[in-house]
Scaffold this active site. Structure first.
Site, PDB file in Angstrom:
ATOM      1  N   MET A  15      -0.698   1.435   9.432  1.00 41.04           N
ATOM      2  CA  MET A  15      -0.769   0.899   8.120  1.00 41.04           C
ATOM      3  C   MET A  15      -1.677  -0.524   8.173  1.00 41.04           C
ATOM      4  O   MET A  15      -2.271  -0.917   7.385  1.00 41.04           O
ATOM      5  CB  MET A  15       0.393   0.615   7.334  1.00 41.04           C
ATOM      6  CG  MET A  15       1.279   1.888   7.054  1.00 41.04           C
ATOM      7  SD  MET A  15       0.184   2.378   5.488  1.00 41.04           S
ATOM      8  CE  MET A  15       0.561   1.402   4.044  1.00 41.04           C
ATOM      9  N   GLY A  16      -1.134  -1.368   9.501  1.00 36.89           N
ATOM     10  CA  GLY A  16      -1.790  -2.710   9.565  1.00 36.89           C
ATOM     11  C   GLY A  16      -3.307  -2.573   9.990  1.00 36.89           C
ATOM     12  O   GLY A  16      -4.109  -3.396   9.577  1.00 36.89           O
ATOM     13  N   ASN A  34      -1.182  -8.782  17.652  1.00 33.89           N
ATOM     14  CA  ASN A  34      -0.134  -7.614  17.727  1.00 33.89           C
ATOM     15  C   ASN A  34       0.928  -8.074  18.957  1.00 33.89           C
ATOM     16  O   ASN A  34       0.575  -8.638  19.882  1.00 33.89           O
ATOM     17  CB  ASN A  34      -0.790  -6.261  17.942  1.00 33.89           C
ATOM     18  CG  ASN A  34       0.289  -5.185  17.898  1.00 33.89           C
ATOM     19  OD1 ASN A  34       0.713  -4.695  16.733  1.00 33.89           O
ATOM     20  ND2 ASN A  34       0.695  -4.576  19.178  1.00 33.89           N
ATOM     21  N   THR A  36       2.020  -6.431  21.390  1.00 32.65           N
ATOM     22  CA  THR A  36       1.179  -6.114  22.526  1.00 32.65           C
ATOM     23  C   THR A  36      -0.098  -6.450  22.632  1.00 32.65           C
ATOM     24  O   THR A  36      -0.955  -5.643  21.955  1.00 32.65           O
ATOM     25  CB  THR A  36       1.533  -4.489  22.736  1.00 32.65           C
ATOM     26  OG1 THR A  36       2.919  -4.174  22.203  1.00 32.65           O
ATOM     27  CG2 THR A  36       1.287  -3.824  24.070  1.00 32.65           C
ATOM     28  N   ALA A  77      10.335  -3.052   8.600  1.00 29.90           N
ATOM     29  CA  ALA A  77      11.291  -3.770   7.631  1.00 29.90           C
ATOM     30  C   ALA A  77      12.449  -3.923   8.537  1.00 29.90           C
ATOM     31  O   ALA A  77      12.915  -2.994   9.535  1.00 29.90           O
ATOM     32  CB  ALA A  77      11.554  -3.047   6.648  1.00 29.90           C
ATOM     33  N   SER A 129       1.498   0.592  -1.365  1.00 32.82           N
ATOM     34  CA  SER A 129       1.819   2.022  -1.337  1.00 32.82           C
ATOM     35  C   SER A 129       0.392   2.921  -1.113  1.00 32.82           C
ATOM     36  O   SER A 129      -0.499   2.341  -1.829  1.00 32.82           O
ATOM     37  CB  SER A 129       2.619   2.467  -2.770  1.00 32.82           C
ATOM     38  OG  SER A 129       2.654   3.822  -2.790  1.00 32.82           O
ATOM     39  N   GLY A 130       0.325   3.972  -0.448  1.00 34.37           N
ATOM     40  CA  GLY A 130      -0.486   4.732  -0.544  1.00 34.37           C
ATOM     41  C   GLY A 130      -0.768   5.330   0.948  1.00 34.37           C
ATOM     42  O   GLY A 130      -1.781   6.255   1.180  1.00 34.37           O
ATOM     43  N   LYS A 183       8.536  -2.027  -5.748  1.00 39.47           N
ATOM     44  CA  LYS A 183       8.208  -0.960  -4.610  1.00 39.47           C
ATOM     45  C   LYS A 183       9.313   0.240  -4.441  1.00 39.47           C
ATOM     46  O   LYS A 183       9.132   1.264  -4.203  1.00 39.47           O
ATOM     47  CB  LYS A 183       7.416  -1.496  -3.591  1.00 39.47           C
ATOM     48  CG  LYS A 183       7.219  -0.668  -2.451  1.00 39.47           C
ATOM     49  CD  LYS A 183       6.339   0.499  -2.629  1.00 39.47           C
ATOM     50  CE  LYS A 183       5.428   1.220  -1.573  1.00 39.47           C
ATOM     51  NZ  LYS A 183       6.464   2.061  -0.661  1.00 39.47           N
ATOM     52  N   HIS A 186       9.420   2.501  -7.128  1.00 38.26           N
ATOM     53  CA  HIS A 186       8.328   3.355  -7.095  1.00 38.26           C
ATOM     54  C   HIS A 186       8.699   4.484  -6.111  1.00 38.26           C
ATOM     55  O   HIS A 186       8.481   5.874  -6.308  1.00 38.26           O
ATOM     56  CB  HIS A 186       7.127   2.525  -6.255  1.00 38.26           C
ATOM     57  CG  HIS A 186       5.889   3.406  -5.988  1.00 38.26           C
ATOM     58  ND1 HIS A 186       6.022   4.100  -4.646  1.00 38.26           N
ATOM     59  CD2 HIS A 186       4.777   3.915  -6.331  1.00 38.26           C
ATOM     60  CE1 HIS A 186       5.020   4.761  -4.404  1.00 38.26           C
ATOM     61  NE2 HIS A 186       4.325   4.767  -5.367  1.00 38.26           N
ATOM     62  N   ASN A 187       9.473   3.942  -5.093  1.00 42.45           N
ATOM     63  CA  ASN A 187       9.935   5.057  -4.049  1.00 42.45           C
ATOM     64  C   ASN A 187      10.763   5.935  -4.495  1.00 42.45           C
ATOM     65  O   ASN A 187      10.956   7.091  -4.128  1.00 42.45           O
ATOM     66  CB  ASN A 187      10.195   4.327  -2.667  1.00 42.45           C
ATOM     67  CG  ASN A 187       8.953   3.960  -1.815  1.00 42.45           C
ATOM     68  OD1 ASN A 187       8.013   3.572  -2.381  1.00 42.45           O
ATOM     69  ND2 ASN A 187       9.154   3.715  -0.646  1.00 42.45           N
ATOM     70  N   GLU A 190       9.295   8.136  -6.552  1.00 44.42           N
ATOM     71  CA  GLU A 190       8.667   9.145  -5.739  1.00 44.42           C
ATOM     72  C   GLU A 190       9.532  10.423  -5.264  1.00 44.42           C
ATOM     73  O   GLU A 190       9.233  11.714  -5.154  1.00 44.42           O
ATOM     74  CB  GLU A 190       8.055   8.556  -4.571  1.00 44.42           C
ATOM     75  CG  GLU A 190       7.431   9.160  -3.413  1.00 44.42           C
ATOM     76  CD  GLU A 190       7.081   8.186  -2.157  1.00 44.42           C
ATOM     77  OE1 GLU A 190       6.296   7.103  -2.324  1.00 44.42           O
ATOM     78  OE2 GLU A 190       7.361   8.293  -1.041  1.00 44.42           O
ATOM     79  N   HIS A 451      44.798   1.182 -22.281  1.00 39.25           N
ATOM     80  CA  HIS A 451      43.633   0.735 -22.082  1.00 39.25           C
ATOM     81  C   HIS A 451      43.065   0.367 -23.469  1.00 39.25           C
ATOM     82  O   HIS A 451      41.950  -0.194 -23.564  1.00 39.25           O
ATOM     83  CB  HIS A 451      42.766   1.236 -21.440  1.00 39.25           C
ATOM     84  CG  HIS A 451      43.103   1.231 -19.870  1.00 39.25           C
ATOM     85  ND1 HIS A 451      43.071   0.103 -19.084  1.00 39.25           N
ATOM     86  CD2 HIS A 451      43.486   2.153 -18.931  1.00 39.25           C
ATOM     87  CE1 HIS A 451      43.679   0.667 -17.681  1.00 39.25           C
ATOM     88  NE2 HIS A 451      43.790   1.950 -17.723  1.00 39.25           N
TER      89      HIS A 451
HETATM   90  C1  6PG Z   1       4.166   4.772  -0.176  1.00 34.90           C
HETATM   91  C2  6PG Z   1       5.425   5.443   0.408  1.00 34.90           C
HETATM   92  C3  6PG Z   1       5.711   4.929   1.666  1.00 34.90           C
HETATM   93  C4  6PG Z   1       6.417   5.791   2.659  1.00 34.90           C
HETATM   94  C5  6PG Z   1       7.912   6.106   2.010  1.00 34.90           C
HETATM   95  C6  6PG Z   1       8.354   7.229   2.675  1.00 34.90           C
HETATM   96  O1  6PG Z   1       4.432   4.400  -1.334  1.00 34.90           O
HETATM   97  O2  6PG Z   1       2.967   4.706   0.477  1.00 34.90           O
HETATM   98  O3  6PG Z   1       6.504   5.519  -0.468  1.00 34.90           O
HETATM   99  O4  6PG Z   1       6.141   3.665   1.489  1.00 34.90           O
HETATM  100  O5  6PG Z   1       5.862   7.190   2.862  1.00 34.90           O
HETATM  101  O6  6PG Z   1       8.611   5.074   2.255  1.00 34.90           O
HETATM  102  O7  6PG Z   1       9.970   7.059   2.719  1.00 34.90           O
HETATM  103  P1  6PG Z   1      10.663   8.107   3.081  1.00 34.90           P
HETATM  104  O8  6PG Z   1      10.423   8.280   4.749  1.00 34.90           O
HETATM  105  O9  6PG Z   1      12.140   7.650   2.929  1.00 34.90           O
HETATM  106  O10 6PG Z   1      10.681   9.457   2.602  1.00 34.90           O
END
Ligand code: 6PG
Length: 472
Positions: A15-16, A34, A36, A77, A129-130, A183, A186-187, A190, A451
């Site tokens: 991702m980085g 980094n 390493t 994280a 995200s993405g 976020k 969002h997850n 998802e 109650h």
């Molecule tokens: C995003 C995804 C990303 C990751 C999830 C997967 O928005 O790009 O949500 O953050 O793929 O954290 O989560 P799980 O491993 O819990 O399914």
């Protein structure tokens, strides 16, 4: 000597790396570090002629940055974020900005925000995200943190973010941990979307559709109301064949779902605020149960039920499953939005829910056409209590509810587990039931614990107690 870098990035995992390449491709000079050093060297060497500068020492890396310095962390994280912050802090000056682009828990972000603010530094928890491709070509970005950081970060974030109708998929979400919180939601959403899609797949499979036929169904759905990245990749995933066996890859994948915790965090937050997120809850629990494969295999020979075999008109079933999926998805988003609104009120974040839905239209995993409708519903009625009552969504739910019921009833009869479809439908029915059986529940509470209860024939706020018969 290169010009001072516009931004520095720590953590060259995939991702980085992709975020750095995205930034560099937009003309920003980027310093990279980094843990390493070989990784840094290999990365810089692999991308000659880009606006990149690699460093082995953190102090050299920090010195290479234009003031106020912007350092983005793309590390795992948890403890790693604190460790890197600990190393960076002595090297930074008042006003410098540290950005955490990982999936951090928002309460950690709030803590780090306070910690850095006390030192005169600025901290931004930014949801990104993405996935890998999004990071490289344009993610959705959800930055929180102090208002003052937005002016500094905006040019970079707007340049690298995905765009929909010319608008960048990034906006300042709110103070402190608001960005990481959004976020997390969002997850959670998802998770709900993914489980609902899996339940649709499960029903179509029970109806005898081949994997290729199902791929075609998802491709077709992606042309209509359900258009979304997750529907699109589902179609592609179903069509994929294993090169060794020629079989569909999905048929060879073990049915044990993984999860890294963001869905569970959403549930914990919802429970703390007494907000119902039953679709996300069903999705998280479905992953948990899926992971107990050995237990399920053992139970499959001991607990009885029908062997799913759905007959009848396939085209009609596909249409009904479509409606059940769409209606359930609306419920899931309604619940997620309600949770965000509750948290926004509690924290004083002033979250702009319509604006958040609009940046989710591109770059992120839940990107979908129907997010436009959420933005429209929020701006038409900023006080909207529940998305399901917005005219557009109300109409979809009303016209889908018969199919939705038929699908859930069929699944129950056939023994096909559809926890997210049925949790969503139960929420729908609970919400539209003017008088729930909670009158009896109040009687029970008053019976065993005095109650007290309110009466329908007396003003609200007047409390009554009945002297119930004694039970030995
Ligand atoms: C995003 C995804 C990303 C990751 C999830 C997967 O928005 O790009 O949500 O953050 O793929 O954290 O989560 P799980 O491993 O819990 O399914």
């Amino acid at each position: 000597m290169n010009r001072p870098s516009d931004i520095g990035l720590v953590g060259l995992a995939v991702m980085g790396q992709n975020l750095v390449l995205n930034m560099a491709s937009r003309g920003f000079q980027v310093s990279v570090f980094n843990r390493t050093p070989e990784v840094t060297d290999a990365f810089v060497a692999a991308h000659p002629g880009q606006h990149l500068a690699g460093f082995h020492a953190l102090d050299d890396f920090v010195r290479s940055l234009a003031r106020p310095r912007k350092v983005m962390l793309m590390v795992k994280a948890g403890a790693a974020v604190d460790a890197v912050i600990g190393q960076l802090v002595p090297l930074l000056e008042a006003g410098d900005i540290v950005i955490d682009g990982g999936n951090s828990l928002y309460t950690d972000t709030e803590r780090r925000d306070a910690q850095l603010a006390a030192l005169g530094l600025r901290f931004v928890g930014a949801g990104v995200s993405g996935g890998e491709e999004g990071a490289r070509k344009g993610p959705a970005i959800m930055p929180g943190g102090p208002d003052s950081t937005w002016d500094e970060l905006r040019p970079i974030f707007e340049a690298i973010a995905a765009r929909v109708d010319g608008a960048p998929c990034v906006r300042h979400i709110g103070p402190g941990g608001a960005g990481h919180y959004v976020k997390m939601i969002h997850n959670g959403i998802e998770y709900g979307d993914m489980q609902l899609i899996c339940e649709a797949y499960s029903l179509l499979k029970a109806a005898g559709l081949s994997t290729d036929e199902m791929a075609a169904v998802f491709d077709r759905w992606n042309e209509g109301e359900l258009q979304s990245y997750l529907i699109q990749i589902t179609g592609r995933a179903l069509a994929q064949k294993d090169p060794q066996t020629g079989l569909p890859v999905v048929d060879l994948i073990l049915d044990k779902a993984g999860q890294k915790g963001t869905g569970q965090w959403t549930l914990v937050n919802a429970a703390e605020q007494a907000v119902v997120v039953s679709t996300i809850n069903a999705a998280v629990e479905a992953r948990v149960l899926s992971s107990q494969k050995a237990l399920r295999v053992a139970a499959s020979t001991q607990l009885q039920g029908p062997l799913p075999a759905i007959g009848g008109d396939r085209a009609a079933l596909v249409a009904q499953v479509h409606d059940a999926l769409y209606a359930s998805k609306i419920v899931s988003y309604a619940q997620g939005l309600t949770l965000m609104r509750s948290m926004s009120d509690r924290q004083g974040w002033a979250l702009d829910l319509g604006g958040i839905a609009s940046i989710w239209r591109g770059g992120c995993i839940i990107r979908a056409r129907f997010l436009n409708r959420i933005t429209e519903a929020c701006s038409a009625d900023p006080g909207l209590q529940n998305l399901m009552l917005a005219p557009f969504f109300r109409e979809v739910l009303n016209r889908s509810q018969a199919s939705w019921r038929a699908v859930v009833a069929l699944a129950v009869t056939q023994g096909v587990p559809v926890p997210a479809f049925s949790a969503s439908l139960a929420y729908y029915d609970s919400l539209r039931t003017a008088r729930l059986p909670a009158n009896l529940l109040q009687a029970q509470r008053d019976f065993f614990g005095a109650h007290t209860y309110e009466r329908i024939d007396r003003p609200a706020g007047e409390w009554f107690h009945t002297v119930w018969p004694e039970v030995i």
